[in-house]
Design a protein around this motif. Sequence first.
Motif, PDB file in Angstrom:
ATOM      1  N   SER A  75       0.829  -1.214   0.000  1.00 56.66           N
ATOM      2  CA  SER A  75       0.000   0.000   0.000  1.00 56.66           C
ATOM      3  C   SER A  75       0.860   1.261   0.000  1.00 56.66           C
ATOM      4  O   SER A  75       0.611   2.202  -0.768  1.00 56.66           O
ATOM      5  N   SER A 106      -3.198  -3.989  -4.023  1.00 60.31           N
ATOM      6  CA  SER A 106      -4.218  -3.224  -3.312  1.00 60.31           C
ATOM      7  C   SER A 106      -3.615  -2.103  -2.482  1.00 60.31           C
ATOM      8  O   SER A 106      -2.648  -2.304  -1.757  1.00 60.31           O
ATOM      9  N   LEU A 107      -4.222  -0.934  -2.610  1.00 56.98           N
ATOM     10  CA  LEU A 107      -3.839   0.212  -1.790  1.00 56.98           C
ATOM     11  C   LEU A 107      -4.867   0.322  -0.664  1.00 56.98           C
ATOM     12  O   LEU A 107      -5.937   0.899  -0.856  1.00 56.98           O
ATOM     13  N   PHE A 108      -4.542  -0.302   0.466  1.00 58.20           N
ATOM     14  CA  PHE A 108      -5.419  -0.301   1.637  1.00 58.20           C
ATOM     15  C   PHE A 108      -6.846  -0.749   1.301  1.00 58.20           C
ATOM     16  O   PHE A 108      -7.818  -0.259   1.885  1.00 58.20           O
TER      17      PHE A 108
END
Length: 197
Positions: free
Chosen positions: A53, A119-121
């Motif tokens: 992330s 995935s970013l968070f």
Amino acid sequence: MLKDATTGYGLLTILLHWVSALLIFFLFGLGIYMTGLDYYSEWYHKGPALHVSLGLILLLLMVVRIVWRLVNKKPAALPNHSRTTLFLATLVKYLLYGLILIVIASGYLITTAEGKPASLFDIIHFPVITQLDTTNVDRAGLVHELLAWAIVIVAALHALAALVHHFVIRDQTLVRMLKPIKKMPPADEQSSPGNSR
């Protein structure tokens, strides 16, 4: 002042520079920490997720930095900066940019090797463009590790040079990246009798 000017850097450039620097060193430290984790560690899964992330945030910051530099004025060189100094500063900047982008790209390829998006968070998902096989994942991992070390070494030398400029040469090189330029007064005020000294 938000924008850069010929006399120095604006607030946005300074924020992008220092936030990126902090992220890079934190990511490096987190990466080193993760190599010592075992399967039963609480951070065995949390660490990589956070690493990915933050790496994606760094990617977005790098895109903003590049676009900002293209559309924004570049401050003029300080009078005491020789051609050699300017050449080395430019070389280090582009070297760091290149290394950072390659490390991010290799990290993305490692992350998406199993066919899952990066995935970013869990807010933004970066789709899988290509999947690496086991051999190429190992190669990407080696590139990721070696170039991460290269970034830290070059960044440390960059910081050392800034400190030399500040404490030995005693010029404004470091100060310009710490203090944003103030808003310039209107042209009529600059030329008024009360302001001419």
